[in-house]
Design an enzyme around this catalytic site. Structure first.
Site, PDB file in Angstrom:
ATOM      1  N   CYS A 155      28.460  54.903  37.898  1.00  0.00           N
ATOM      2  CA  CYS A 155      28.062  54.366  36.605  1.00  0.00           C
ATOM      3  C   CYS A 155      28.987  54.848  35.470  1.00  0.00           C
ATOM      4  O   CYS A 155      29.111  56.056  35.228  1.00  0.00           O
ATOM      5  CB  CYS A 155      26.632  54.817  36.332  1.00  0.00           C
ATOM      6  SG  CYS A 155      26.007  54.267  34.763  1.00  0.00           S
TER       7      CYS A 155
ATOM      8  N   CYS B 145      32.153  48.612  33.422  1.00  0.00           N
ATOM      9  CA  CYS B 145      30.738  48.747  33.807  1.00  0.00           C
ATOM     10  C   CYS B 145      30.655  48.199  35.225  1.00  0.00           C
ATOM     11  O   CYS B 145      31.259  47.165  35.530  1.00  0.00           O
ATOM     12  CB  CYS B 145      29.852  47.923  32.868  1.00  0.00           C
ATOM     13  SG  CYS B 145      28.146  47.785  33.447  1.00  0.00           S
TER      14      CYS B 145
HETATM   15  N1  DGL Z   1      26.268  50.101  35.663  1.00  0.00           N
HETATM   16  C1  DGL Z   1      26.317  50.971  34.559  1.00  0.00           C
HETATM   17  C2  DGL Z   1      27.693  51.214  34.039  1.00  0.00           C
HETATM   18  O1  DGL Z   1      28.630  51.179  34.795  1.00  0.00           O
HETATM   19  C3  DGL Z   1      25.366  50.656  33.468  1.00  0.00           C
HETATM   20  C4  DGL Z   1      24.811  49.282  33.400  1.00  0.00           C
HETATM   21  C5  DGL Z   1      23.501  49.435  32.702  1.00  0.00           C
HETATM   22  O2  DGL Z   1      22.560  49.794  33.400  1.00  0.00           O
HETATM   23  O3  DGL Z   1      23.445  49.261  31.476  1.00  0.00           O
HETATM   24  O4  DGL Z   1      27.864  51.488  32.874  1.00  0.00           O
END
Ligand code: DGL
Length: 270
Positions: free
Chosen positions: A77, A187
């Site tokens: 993440c 993301c």
């Molecule tokens: N998947 C996460 C990222 O890479 C966050 C997406 C989310 O849950 O807002 O930032």
């Protein structure tokens, strides 16, 4: 279990299905490892959460990985890597790989002067990409933009929906006003949107950090002597904190799960 044994799994966590794109890439480079994935769908989107909340969710998940005797955990993440990694990096008994910090050097060497970053609100507000890239190259002008609807589009599998396509197109048009030479999909959920994005701009323009991230993880595990060297009796486990069926459905595009993930709920205050 012998805690020095390289059979110990590699853990991955993310707020939802997005992190599977990272796990997929690592699996291609390290096919003989055991893997555990945790998608915290009860708390998605992480990009709208406070630092306190992210610390609480991550702590519960990372303690779960300690109980599972993980030798390494991949913070797939971008949001947690940007907002809380520095606070927790020495707290657990495994190697912890944060995406942003691990790929910054490769991004800094891309030979561009103008770079766009699409990411969540929390990632953009943290300034982590700019800061980490500037450690290696401070001649790159970084344009960050958050896209509030993109995570929902992916988690709810709305990629074919005309409103989703118009929203992605309009966000991309806004970014293009900065004339970026490359755009980072900062993301984990955004690479799922590459099909839409590449209708409106050349595909080569977009960079999925999961590629250099997987390479970084492989090289680091190899140099630490932590790679598993046998191909038999491998396992993969999947966990989620809400909606296992929805998780399996949304993951379909990139990852075929034999069955829905196991539901695990940690008690958290929010
Ligand atoms: N998947 C996460 C990222 O890479 C966050 C997406 C989310 O849950 O807002 O930032």
């Amino acid at each position: 279990m012998n805690i020095l044994n390289n059979d110990r799994p590699i853990g991955f966590f993310d707020s939802g299905v997005g992190g599977l794109t990272v796990m997929n890439k690592v699996k291609k480079l390290l096919p003989d490892e055991n893997y555990i994935f945790f998608g915290d769908t009860a708390h998605v989107p992480y990009g709208e959460k406070s630092k306190k909340q992210l610390l609480e969710y991550s702590d519960a998940i990372l303690k779960f990985f300690e109980q599972k005797h993980c030798k390494a955990v991949v913070m797939a993440c971008n949001t947690t890597s940007s907002v809380i990694y520095d606070d927790i990096k020495d707290k657990y008994n495994f190697k912890l790989y944060p995406v942003v910090q691990s790929v910054a050097k490769v991004l800094a060497n891309l030979n561009v002067e103008r770079m766009g970053i699409f990411a969540t609100k929390a990632t953009i507000k943290s300034g982590a990409y700019e800061r980490e890239i500037a450690k290696y190259n401070n001649n790159i002008k970084v344009y960050g933009q958050f896209c509030p609807d993109w995570v929902k589009i992916v988690e709810n599998n709305l990629l074919e929906n005309t409103d989703s396509i118009s929203q992605v197109k309009s966000d991309l048009e806004k970014m293009m006003q900065n004339s970026p030479e490359k755009i980072i999909l900062g993301c984990t959920h955004y690479p799922y949107l590459l099909g839409i994005l590449s209708k409106f701009a050349p595909k080569e323009m977009f960079i999925d950090p999961a590629e250099p991230f997987a390479q970084f993880i492989k090289e680091d595990l190899t140099s630490c002597g932590l790679v598993r060297n046998k191909s038999d009796k491998k396992y993969e486990e999947f966990y989620t904190s809400a909606n296992p069926k929805q998780f399996r459905e949304s993951a379909k595009l990139f990852y075929k799960l034999d069955k829905a993930p196991e539901l695990i709920k940690f008690s958290t205050s929010s």
